[in-house]
Design a protein around this motif. Structure first.
Motif, PDB file in Angstrom:
ATOM      1  N   PHE A  30      14.725   4.473   1.882  1.00 30.63           N
ATOM      2  CA  PHE A  30      13.310   4.542   2.240  1.00 30.63           C
ATOM      3  C   PHE A  30      12.835   5.993   2.337  1.00 30.63           C
ATOM      4  CE2 PHE A  30      14.727   0.411   3.801  1.00 30.63           C
ATOM      5  CZ  PHE A  30      13.776  -0.421   3.242  1.00 30.63           C
ATOM      6  N   LEU A  31      13.715   6.883   2.767  1.00 26.72           N
ATOM      7  CA  LEU A  31      13.367   8.302   2.765  1.00 26.72           C
ATOM      8  C   LEU A  31      13.217   8.815   1.338  1.00 26.72           C
ATOM      9  CD1 LEU A  31      15.812   9.565   5.561  1.00 26.72           C
ATOM     10  CD2 LEU A  31      13.368   9.112   5.783  1.00 26.72           C
ATOM     11  N   GLY A  32      14.146   8.406   0.466  1.00 27.83           N
ATOM     12  CA  GLY A  32      14.053   8.808  -0.931  1.00 27.83           C
ATOM     13  C   GLY A  32      12.816   8.237  -1.602  1.00 27.83           C
ATOM     14  N   LEU A  67      17.130  17.850   0.817  1.00 31.14           N
ATOM     15  CA  LEU A  67      16.611  17.862   2.181  1.00 31.14           C
ATOM     16  C   LEU A  67      16.711  16.478   2.830  1.00 31.14           C
ATOM     17  CD1 LEU A  67      13.460  20.148   1.793  1.00 31.14           C
ATOM     18  CD2 LEU A  67      15.675  20.735   2.785  1.00 31.14           C
ATOM     19  N   ILE A  68      16.366  15.453   2.082  1.00 34.89           N
ATOM     20  CA  ILE A  68      16.415  14.106   2.641  1.00 34.89           C
ATOM     21  C   ILE A  68      17.852  13.675   2.905  1.00 34.89           C
ATOM     22  CG2 ILE A  68      15.928  11.685   2.131  1.00 34.89           C
ATOM     23  CD1 ILE A  68      13.515  12.690   0.537  1.00 34.89           C
ATOM     24  N   GLY A 113      16.794   4.979  -3.499  1.00 39.19           N
ATOM     25  CA  GLY A 113      15.380   4.945  -3.150  1.00 39.19           C
ATOM     26  C   GLY A 113      14.532   5.744  -4.118  1.00 39.19           C
ATOM     27  N   ILE A 114      15.028   6.889  -4.544  1.00 41.99           N
ATOM     28  CA  ILE A 114      14.302   7.700  -5.521  1.00 41.99           C
ATOM     29  C   ILE A 114      14.195   6.973  -6.858  1.00 41.99           C
ATOM     30  CG2 ILE A 114      14.417   9.839  -6.879  1.00 41.99           C
ATOM     31  CD1 ILE A 114      15.620  11.216  -4.468  1.00 41.99           C
ATOM     32  N   LEU A 132      14.494  -3.350   0.222  1.00 43.21           N
ATOM     33  CA  LEU A 132      14.954  -4.174   1.338  1.00 43.21           C
ATOM     34  C   LEU A 132      16.008  -5.175   0.883  1.00 43.21           C
ATOM     35  CD1 LEU A 132      11.765  -5.002   3.457  1.00 43.21           C
ATOM     36  CD2 LEU A 132      13.863  -3.885   4.261  1.00 43.21           C
ATOM     37  N   SER A 133      15.737  -5.815  -0.244  1.00 37.48           N
ATOM     38  CA  SER A 133      16.671  -6.825  -0.754  1.00 37.48           C
ATOM     39  C   SER A 133      18.020  -6.206  -1.115  1.00 37.48           C
ATOM     40  CB  SER A 133      16.067  -7.513  -1.985  1.00 37.48           C
ATOM     41  OG  SER A 133      14.851  -8.148  -1.673  1.00 37.48           O
ATOM     42  N   VAL A 134      17.971  -5.050  -1.777  1.00 41.12           N
ATOM     43  CA  VAL A 134      19.219  -4.407  -2.202  1.00 41.12           C
ATOM     44  C   VAL A 134      19.995  -3.872  -1.005  1.00 41.12           C
ATOM     45  CG1 VAL A 134      20.203  -2.495  -3.516  1.00 41.12           C
ATOM     46  CG2 VAL A 134      18.333  -3.831  -4.489  1.00 41.12           C
TER      47      VAL A 134
END
Length: 215
Positions: A30-32, A67-68, A113-114, A132-134
């Motif tokens: 989610f951050l990515g 950074l993330i 996420g990216i 979310l599913s993954v």
């Protein structure tokens, strides 16, 4: 009493904590996702300003990624320290190996996420649903919700455990703390590194192909 092959006593509940660390790493997606959304000019004003700058998208992508990963890694270390120092869980004495597992797990989570965020034709809600599913599905298959599910998969379809990021993370921790199997540990960390590279390369290829008629 459950013991490892080396005669070391083990706690059957430890598998849930290994899988919990895996889920924490996976939630870095989610951050990515948030970071790559700021690289798309048609989605946010920040993305428009970044796209018209002189810095290449590859450099922007790598800066955000590094950074993330640091942020997610610090969060994972805090969880790890809490488990070992407060809950007094036996996670093994090889801190170097454990920290490397956590670091690579964070790389995979953020890179995933990216990658999902870079898919231009999907709506934001669809991308969030996929992540979310993954992430939750990966954690489920690693044994976070049901004890023994990972062993059942290993018996019926072992290839899933070889490519499932959360299973790789938990299995690597098992290799250090329980199995004491160096070859298994190396296989897990190398696979995680390869997955992170594949996700990043795929993200860059999709981001660089995007062009705008006007910003």
């Amino acid at each position: 009493t459950e013991t490892s092959l080396g005669g070391k006593k083990t706690d059957g509940m430890i598998q849930y904590f290994f899988s919990l660390i895996g889920m924490t790493c996976m939630f870095g997606c989610f951050l990515g996702f948030d970071s790559v959304m700021t690289l798309q000019a048609n989605i946010s004003p920040v993305g428009a300003r970044r796209c018209v700058g002189s810095v290449s998208k590859f450099r922007l992508l790598m800066i955000d990624f590094i950074l993330i990963c640091i942020v997610n890694y610090v969060e994972t270390i805090v969880l790890f320290v809490y488990m070992t120092k407060v809950l007094k869980l036996d996670m093994g004495n090889e801190w170097g190996k454990n920290l490397l597992i956590a670091f690579l797990g964070c790389l995979v989570g953020v890179a995933m996420g990216i990658l999902v965020g870079s898919i231009g034709k999907w709506k934001e809600g669809t991308k969030i649903a996929v992540m979310l599913s993954v992430s939750l599905g990966s954690s489920f298959l690693s044994g976070l919700m049901i004890s023994g599910i990972k062993g059942l998969i290993e018996e019926k379809c072992p290839i899933i455990n070889r490519i499932n990021p959360a299973s790789l993370i938990s299995d690597a921790f098992y290799s250090v703390a329980i199995y004491q199997d160096g070859s298994r540990y190396v296989r897990d960390v190398v696979t995680m590194a390869v997955l992170a590279v594949i996700f990043l390369v795929g993200s860059f290829l999709m981001v660089r192909r995007v062009r705008y008629d006007s910003i």
